[in-house]
Design a protein around this motif. Sequence first.
Motif, PDB file in Angstrom:
ATOM      1  N   SER A 159      25.654   4.436  44.619  1.00 49.68           N
ATOM      2  CA  SER A 159      25.239   3.033  44.664  1.00 49.68           C
ATOM      3  C   SER A 159      23.822   2.841  44.117  1.00 49.68           C
ATOM      4  CB  SER A 159      25.311   2.506  46.103  1.00 49.68           C
ATOM      5  OG  SER A 159      26.636   2.503  46.559  1.00 49.68           O
TER       6      SER A 159
ATOM      7  N   ARG B 211      23.131  -0.883  42.656  1.00 45.13           N
ATOM      8  CA  ARG B 211      23.730  -1.808  43.619  1.00 45.13           C
ATOM      9  C   ARG B 211      23.116  -1.686  45.007  1.00 45.13           C
ATOM     10  NH1 ARG B 211      30.019  -0.859  41.927  1.00 45.13           N
ATOM     11  NH2 ARG B 211      29.994  -2.107  40.040  1.00 45.13           N
ATOM     12  N   PHE B 212      22.269  -0.696  45.181  1.00 45.64           N
ATOM     13  CA  PHE B 212      21.665  -0.478  46.496  1.00 45.64           C
ATOM     14  C   PHE B 212      20.226  -0.032  46.306  1.00 45.64           C
ATOM     15  CE2 PHE B 212      21.000   2.746  50.010  1.00 45.64           C
ATOM     16  CZ  PHE B 212      20.760   1.812  50.993  1.00 45.64           C
ATOM     17  N   ASP B 213      19.305  -0.811  46.853  1.00 39.35           N
ATOM     18  CA  ASP B 213      17.898  -0.429  46.795  1.00 39.35           C
ATOM     19  C   ASP B 213      17.590   0.509  47.959  1.00 39.35           C
ATOM     20  OD1 ASP B 213      17.539  -2.051  44.606  1.00 39.35           O
ATOM     21  OD2 ASP B 213      16.899  -3.780  45.790  1.00 39.35           O
TER      22      ASP B 213
ATOM     23  N   LEU C 129      13.376   6.940  51.620  1.00 36.66           N
ATOM     24  CA  LEU C 129      14.310   7.589  50.689  1.00 36.66           C
ATOM     25  C   LEU C 129      13.742   7.582  49.271  1.00 36.66           C
ATOM     26  CD1 LEU C 129      16.973   8.920  50.006  1.00 36.66           C
ATOM     27  CD2 LEU C 129      18.075   6.670  50.007  1.00 36.66           C
TER      28      LEU C 129
ATOM     29  N   THR D 223      25.853   6.830  48.718  1.00 34.84           N
ATOM     30  CA  THR D 223      24.514   6.250  48.631  1.00 34.84           C
ATOM     31  C   THR D 223      23.894   6.552  47.270  1.00 34.84           C
ATOM     32  OG1 THR D 223      24.215   6.506  51.017  1.00 34.84           O
ATOM     33  CG2 THR D 223      22.213   6.228  49.703  1.00 34.84           C
TER      34      THR D 223
ATOM     35  N   SER E 225      15.694   2.739  50.858  1.00 30.18           N
ATOM     36  CA  SER E 225      14.565   2.481  51.756  1.00 30.18           C
ATOM     37  C   SER E 225      13.326   3.175  51.181  1.00 30.18           C
ATOM     38  CB  SER E 225      14.871   3.037  53.150  1.00 30.18           C
ATOM     39  OG  SER E 225      14.985   4.455  53.078  1.00 30.18           O
TER      40      SER E 225
ATOM     41  N   LYS F  84      23.883   3.118  40.330  1.00 35.20           N
ATOM     42  CA  LYS F  84      24.466   1.923  39.712  1.00 35.20           C
ATOM     43  C   LYS F  84      23.569   0.688  39.876  1.00 35.20           C
ATOM     44  CE  LYS F  84      29.388   3.069  40.027  1.00 35.20           C
ATOM     45  NZ  LYS F  84      30.667   2.749  40.719  1.00 35.20           N
TER      46      LYS F  84
END
Lengths: 137, 64
Positions: free
Chosen positions: B32, B37-39, B44, B29, B41, B35
Motif C-alpha cells: 500500500s 495508497r497509505f501514508d 515507520l 502495508t 506513520s 502504491k
Amino acid sequence: MLDSLTRRRLVAAMLTLVASAAVGVLAGAMSGRPFVLTATVFAASTLAPAGALAWLLLVAPVTVRPDRNAGDNVEHRWVQVASAGAFTDLLVVMGLGLAVVSVLDVALEAQVVLLALVVLAMGDAAVRYVALERSAR
Amino acid sequence: MDNDIAVRRAERGLSQAQLAEALGVSRQTVISIEKGRFDPSLPLAFRLAALFGAPIEDIFRPDV
C-alpha cells in the motif's frame, strides 16, 4: 504430565462449558418458556463468545506476542476507517429510526432493536473493511 | 504521498515480504505504501529512512 499450555487450554475449555451452561440454566429459569429448549438455545449461543473470551484471557497471553508496530500496519488503518464509518451509519440509522418510531408512535421490543443494531454495526464494519482491503489490491 | 520505495527496495534485492519483515509490518502495508495508497506513520517513515540510509524527504514527496 500436562505442559502449561495444554493445562491452560483445558481450563479454558472447561470454563467455556461451565459459563455456557450457567447462562443456559439462568436463561431457562428466568424466561418462563420451556426450560430445556431455552437453556439449550442460550447455552449454544453463548458457547462461541465464551470460548473466545476464555481463549483471550487464558491462552492468548502465552501464545500471542504483542506487536509493537501493530499501529503502523495498513490493516490497523482499515479497522479504524471501517469502525468510524460503521459508527456514522449507526448514528444515521438510529436517528432516522427514532424519528420514524416517534412519528408513528410505534412500540418496538428492545431485544429486537438491540439485536438489529448489533448486527448492523458488525456487518457494516465487516463490509467496509473488506471493501477497503479489496480496493488496496 | 509519492515515494520511490519500490525502486530502493529493488536496488537492494529485497522482496516486499523481506522489507515488511525488516520493518516489522505486514506485506500489505509495504504494498500500500509503494502504491501511494497509505501514508506511513512517522515512526515507520523513520524506520524506512534508516533502512535505506536516506533522509525521509528524499524517499517521500508530497502530492502536488
